[in-house]
Design an enzyme around this catalytic site. Structure first.
Site, PDB file in Angstrom:
ATOM      1  N   HIS A  12      24.963  35.339  72.220  1.00 22.18           N
ATOM      2  CA  HIS A  12      24.760  34.289  71.272  1.00 22.18           C
ATOM      3  C   HIS A  12      23.916  33.332  71.356  1.00 22.18           C
ATOM      4  O   HIS A  12      23.506  32.649  70.535  1.00 22.18           O
ATOM      5  CB  HIS A  12      26.462  33.811  71.144  1.00 22.18           C
ATOM      6  CG  HIS A  12      26.823  32.753  72.264  1.00 22.18           C
ATOM      7  ND1 HIS A  12      27.582  33.161  73.165  1.00 22.18           N
ATOM      8  CD2 HIS A  12      26.506  31.499  72.344  1.00 22.18           C
ATOM      9  CE1 HIS A  12      27.785  31.973  74.014  1.00 22.18           C
ATOM     10  NE2 HIS A  12      27.054  30.882  73.487  1.00 22.18           N
ATOM     11  N   ASP A  46      29.338  39.934  74.716  1.00 20.16           N
ATOM     12  CA  ASP A  46      28.360  38.747  74.463  1.00 20.16           C
ATOM     13  C   ASP A  46      27.440  38.689  75.699  1.00 20.16           C
ATOM     14  O   ASP A  46      27.237  37.592  76.191  1.00 20.16           O
ATOM     15  CB  ASP A  46      29.249  37.415  74.497  1.00 20.16           C
ATOM     16  CG  ASP A  46      28.655  36.215  73.870  1.00 20.16           C
ATOM     17  OD1 ASP A  46      27.272  36.559  73.317  1.00 20.16           O
ATOM     18  OD2 ASP A  46      29.198  35.381  73.512  1.00 20.16           O
ATOM     19  N   SER A 122      26.411  27.997  78.469  1.00 17.34           N
ATOM     20  CA  SER A 122      26.315  29.447  78.054  1.00 17.34           C
ATOM     21  C   SER A 122      25.202  30.367  78.490  1.00 17.34           C
ATOM     22  O   SER A 122      24.056  29.992  78.658  1.00 17.34           O
ATOM     23  CB  SER A 122      26.350  29.756  76.419  1.00 17.34           C
ATOM     24  OG  SER A 122      27.607  29.130  75.886  1.00 17.34           O
TER      25      SER A 122
END
Length: 275
Positions: A12, A46, A122
């Site tokens: 992402h 992810d 992230s």
């Protein structure tokens, strides 16, 4: 990830609305910035792999042969609010967690930590006290919408490494699928539900179209062995499931209301990869 230019991050981070970024740049601790190529991404886990034109990079050590211990130190690295290379300290709060992402695939088998994870963390590393990567930071529950404090999640190192290697080699990653939800059996759980034993893994739900249901497993069965490996807890299940491959035949032993049954399951595949 490797000394010859491969880097792991979250899918992402390099996608938006399902579309890969046109350009990606990587900034090193020296301040140098290089353009990066997106090798491939896997939206199910992810995970994404990037490549830069550089050799001699210091490769991280990934703790892939063990499962983190509840309560052990967890150190998160990231750049929240553009504060580069920020470090936060906490503990491993839980294993085998899952979270639902609205409009996308659910993330499963996650490490939960109370080390502060924020936007900008992230794709960063979650480390143990020896500096080994135990996970890749992926998500957190926002306090302003959930009322919960310090609930962050990371993709286990073993999953990240397996997926990254497949993305580099094949441009896609495949995922085994049994279609079961489960929880560790404890003496307290045995007393509460009148179970026939106090160890093992209780099947709490099945995908009616999944391989496990198709093979005859039922809600309430207690998993005792898989591939001849004893199953005493969720951790055992996590380790076994990581090594399964789609199409593989897996012998399973279950306790069904006190009766021991041997059942064979053909592992299915769940794939959500792109390059």
């Amino acid at each position: 990830y490797t000394s010859d230019g491969y880097i792991i991050t979250n899918a992402h981070v390099v996608t938006q609305n399902g579309r890969l970024a046109d350009e990606v740049e990587v900034t090193f601790s020296s301040g140098e910035t290089l353009s990066a190529r997106i090798v491939a991404t896997d939206s199910f886990t992810d995970i994404a792999v990037l490549e830069v034109d550089r050799t001699g990079m210091p490769a991280a050590t990934f703790a892939i042969d063990s499962v983190p211990t509840l309560g052990e130190y967890a150190i998160a690295i990231g750049s929240p609010l553009d504060y580069s290379n920020s470090v936060t300290l906490g503990i491993v709060s839980g294993l085998g967690r899952s979270i639902e992402n609205a409009g996308s695939t659910a993330l499963v088998d996650l490490i939960q930590t109370d080390a502060a994870i924020s936007p900008g963390n992230s794709g960063g590393a979650l480390l143990d006290e020896e500096g080994r990567v135990i996970g890749i930071n992926v998500a957190y529950l926002p306090p302003n919408t959930t009322g919960a404090e310090n609930i962050g999640f990371a993709i286990p190192a073993a999953t990240a490494v397996r997926v990254a290697d497949e993305l580099i080699a094949n441009g896609r990653a495949s995922h085994a699928y049994l279609g079961v939800s489960y929880v560790s059996v404890t003496p307290a759980l045995q007393r509460q539900y009148g179970l026939s034993r106090d160890t093992g893994v209780l099947i709490t739900a099945l995908d009616p179209q999944g391989p496990a249901a198709g093979a005859g497993l039922k809600q309430g069965d207690i998993l005792l062995e898989m591939q001849g490996i004893p199953i005493a807890s969720e951790t055992d299940m996590i380790l076994i499931l990581r090594d399964l491959r789609p199409g593989e035949g897996v012998p399973v032993t279950v306790d069904r209301e006190g009766e021991t049954l041997d059942i064979g399951i053909t592992v299915g595949e769940r794939s959500a990869s792109s390059n």
